[in-house]
Design an enzyme around this catalytic site. Structure first.
Site, short mmCIF file in Angstrom:
data_model
loop_
_atom_site.label_atom_id
_atom_site.label_comp_id
_atom_site.label_asym_id
_atom_site.label_seq_id
_atom_site.Cartn_x
_atom_site.Cartn_y
_atom_site.Cartn_z
N ASP A 153 -6.20 -14.12 -37.80
CA ASP A 153 -6.41 -14.62 -36.44
C ASP A 153 -5.17 -15.35 -35.96
OD1 ASP A 153 -7.19 -16.00 -34.16
OD2 ASP A 153 -9.04 -16.79 -35.06
N ILE A 154 -4.52 -14.81 -34.95
CA ILE A 154 -3.27 -15.38 -34.42
C ILE A 154 -3.44 -16.83 -33.98
CG2 ILE A 154 -3.62 -14.60 -32.03
CD1 ILE A 154 -0.60 -13.91 -31.97
N TYR B 180 -6.36 -1.66 -23.84
CA TYR B 180 -5.35 -0.93 -23.07
C TYR B 180 -5.02 0.42 -23.71
CZ TYR B 180 -4.38 -4.93 -19.99
OH TYR B 180 -4.46 -5.93 -19.06
N GLY C 279 -10.56 -9.69 -26.22
CA GLY C 279 -9.61 -9.54 -27.31
C GLY C 279 -8.79 -10.78 -27.57
N VAL C 280 -7.49 -10.59 -27.81
CA VAL C 280 -6.57 -11.68 -28.10
C VAL C 280 -6.54 -12.67 -26.94
CG1 VAL C 280 -4.13 -12.26 -28.48
CG2 VAL C 280 -5.11 -10.27 -29.60
N ASP C 281 -6.52 -12.15 -25.73
CA ASP C 281 -6.46 -13.00 -24.54
C ASP C 281 -7.62 -13.99 -24.51
OD1 ASP C 281 -5.52 -13.93 -22.07
OD2 ASP C 281 -6.25 -12.22 -20.94
N THR D 69 -2.72 -2.47 -27.63
CA THR D 69 -3.40 -1.50 -28.51
C THR D 69 -4.92 -1.64 -28.53
OG1 THR D 69 -3.16 -2.92 -30.46
CG2 THR D 69 -1.40 -1.31 -30.03
N GLY D 70 -5.46 -2.66 -27.87
CA GLY D 70 -6.91 -2.83 -27.82
C GLY D 70 -7.49 -2.07 -26.65
#
Length: 172
Positions: free
Chosen positions: A10-11, A125, A32-34, A122-123
């Site tokens: 996890d970033i 998008y 996602g990450v955002d 890559t998610g």
């Protein structure tokens, strides 16, 4: 390659000076990450993103903006807007390359020495993961050669599939 560290996890939990967010052009959070970065970082990040959106209308694909990191273990969040994959005939590769380069422009401008990148585009998008990884590594290696003051670049892969793709590329 000693400055590039591959991490599966996890970033939002990795301490660095700057964490890159795979943002959307509105800068107002998403999935996602955002979504994870906005949730973990708290409302301060969203407040700064709103100010940027009000000032310049968001962030265009291929560009990046920087905010404070709120409650994250970082000083900054670099919000980078990668391209949607639509078959490869709409300059997606060039735009993804520009997205990573825009991050490194801010890294240089702010004197950042350590940074973590997610797998941009890559998610949802849908950018092909192998192609995205190759572009990311190309820009990262070039930027490290041009900016020896950068001490560490983490590539954070949340899912095992992306980690394995990067692992096969960095071990070549």
């Amino acid at each position: 390659m000693h400055k590039i560290k591959l991490i599966q996890g996890d970033i939002t939990t990795i301490a660095v000076e700057a964490m890159v967010n795979a943002a959307n052009s509105s800068l107002l959070g998403g999935g996602g990450v955002d979504g994870a970065i906005h949730r973990a970082g708290g409302p301060e990040i969203l407040d700064e993103c709103r100010k940027i959106k009000n000032r310049q209308g968001g962030c265009k694909t291929g560009d990046a903006v920087i905010t404070q990191a709120g409650h994250l273990p970082a000083d900054y969040v670099i919000h980078a807007v990668g391209p949607f994959w639509s078959g490869g005939n709409n300059h997606e590769c060039e735009l993804l390359r520009k997205t990573y380069q825009s991050c490194f422009d801010l890294i240089s401008q702010y004197g950042i020495k350590s940074v973590s990148f997610p797998n941009i585009s890559t998610g949802i998008y849908k950018f092909p993961k192998e192609l995205a990884a190759q572009i990311a590594l190309d820009v990262i290696k070039k930027s490290l050669a041009e900016h020896p003051e950068i001490q560490q670049v983490n590539i954070c892969c949340f899912e095992p599939e992306s980690y394995q793709i990067y692992l096969s590329m960095v071990s070549r």
